[in-house]
Design a protein around this motif. Sequence first.
Motif, PDB file in Angstrom:
ATOM      1  N   ALA A  18       0.827  -1.210   0.000  1.00  0.00           N
ATOM      2  CA  ALA A  18       0.000   0.000   0.000  1.00  0.00           C
ATOM      3  C   ALA A  18       0.863   1.263   0.000  1.00  0.00           C
ATOM      4  CB  ALA A  18      -0.925  -0.011   1.214  1.00  0.00           C
ATOM      5  N   LYS A  19       2.006   1.232   0.663  1.00  0.00           N
ATOM      6  CA  LYS A  19       2.858   2.419   0.757  1.00  0.00           C
ATOM      7  C   LYS A  19       3.397   2.823  -0.606  1.00  0.00           C
ATOM      8  CE  LYS A  19       7.077   4.173   2.944  1.00  0.00           C
ATOM      9  NZ  LYS A  19       8.200   3.864   3.869  1.00  0.00           N
ATOM     10  N   ASN A  20       3.880   1.846  -1.365  1.00  0.00           N
ATOM     11  CA  ASN A  20       4.477   2.132  -2.671  1.00  0.00           C
ATOM     12  C   ASN A  20       3.497   1.949  -3.823  1.00  0.00           C
ATOM     13  OD1 ASN A  20       7.355   2.672  -1.925  1.00  0.00           O
ATOM     14  ND2 ASN A  20       7.201   0.586  -1.120  1.00  0.00           N
ATOM     15  N   GLY A  21       2.316   1.422  -3.555  1.00  0.00           N
ATOM     16  CA  GLY A  21       1.303   1.274  -4.590  1.00  0.00           C
ATOM     17  C   GLY A  21       1.543   0.148  -5.562  1.00  0.00           C
ATOM     18  N   TYR A  22       2.280  -0.902  -5.146  1.00  0.00           N
ATOM     19  CA  TYR A  22       2.573  -2.006  -6.059  1.00  0.00           C
ATOM     20  C   TYR A  22       1.369  -2.942  -6.171  1.00  0.00           C
ATOM     21  CZ  TYR A  22       7.482  -0.617  -6.074  1.00  0.00           C
ATOM     22  OH  TYR A  22       8.647   0.076  -6.236  1.00  0.00           O
TER      23      TYR A  22
END
Length: 481
Positions: free
Chosen positions: A121-125
């Motif tokens: 979720a942090k990097n949007g992968y």
Amino acid sequence: MRPLPTLLALTLAAGFGGSAAVGLRDVFDQPAQANEPAAAVPLAAAALPAAVNGSPVPSLAPMLQQVTPAVVSVYSRHTVRVASPLGPFGNDPVLRRIFGIPDMPRERVERALGSGVIIDAKNGYVLTNHHVVENADGVSVSLSDGRTVEAEFIGSDPDTDVAVIRIKADKLTAIPLADSDSLKVGDFVVAVGNPYGLGQTVTSGIVSAVGRSGIPVAGFQNFIQTDASINPGNSGGPLLNLQGQLVGINTASFNPSGSMAGNIGLGFAIPINLAANIKDQLVSVGEVRRGTLGIETQDVDERLAKALGLEQPRGALVTRVYPKSAAEAAGVQSGDVVLSANGQRVDNAAALHNFEGLQGVGARVSLELRREGKPLTLAATLKEQARSVDGGTLDPRLTGATFRELDEGTRAQLRGGVLVAEVKAGSRAYINGLRPGDVLIAGSNGEFGDLPAFRSSFGKAPQQLVFQVFRNGDTGRLLMR
């Protein structure tokens, strides 16, 4: 020349969920017609009991409330040029004006639908399938809360059908990863996706098998098989355990009668341990690096089994060991028969090739062999498989050309060969007729089925160098001067 055959054609009609879901949508676009009732009769809402005989009624709803925000729909766009039905003169503006021919669109946008799952979720992968985003000019993602955002393509691996895209949005939810190696036949699993474009849909079932390979789809295979319904549009979506953890990425369904015949309980998912390893490599270095033993093998038939002192015709017979390879360092010899690798049964050369394709550089592999009819166990540490080679380092007649490994789909169709990846204009290789996209499938330099064998075949430079070349669906010969 004939058009190039579709490289990933599934001879037994395996249904890929990444295909555009339009069939049922066309039906649903027509609203149902019904006569209005004379009077509305209020009905009492029927509530399910919270417990039966004092025991709570089991439900997947609480788990799904936690994980479904991490499941997304993936839409890819690919622009293709449209040939004029009037032939090469159809796009001539003067002729169109003379004959009163209206302007025609020269391009059209093809769209494909699949699913994906947010794992960071942090990097949007987001993980999805390679075949969902293959050749896409653009990819957009629809979140469960209704937002639609453009996605950045990070990388993909066609040989395992794993792709990574990235989205920039706030308030994202990720699904925690399970250890797919601990998955057992009989474990309950849940599939989530967007089949046929209907919207987020949940199906459930059990794990029917693990470590499944030999499925009529291209690539390196170590599938989880499940009877949870997986249909077109589900590709790239998550396969979950009952704790809401990600155990696999749904990739294909199989139906001998065709994908539109309905689900028959044969769905396949990529284990998350494998998919996560591919994702880490794509994010960190932009490509996937695989380990290799450095051997050539062939199947063991009944005649060979008898000659080699084997009880049954199975295994991979080593026919060549490359110099300075992992196999040579481990003591593997030509004439050895590989019967298992890391405890996994090896029935033929394809099974060993598939096993290698799933291993990383530096992986430790225990090989169970038969040498002169006697059992032998050797340990090998896999070395990196070369991805390309400069033709000039092999033979001066190939100067200017760069050769690469074929993807597994092309390899399966052509039964081996090497790809001509680049040819410098005006170079000796170009003058000799080699072009980018050619596939060398045979040559006077010796037998080769892959890039290591191709390199090895130039141990002694042939006096005359002739290649059998596959180009645009046709096969021909080229003499290298």
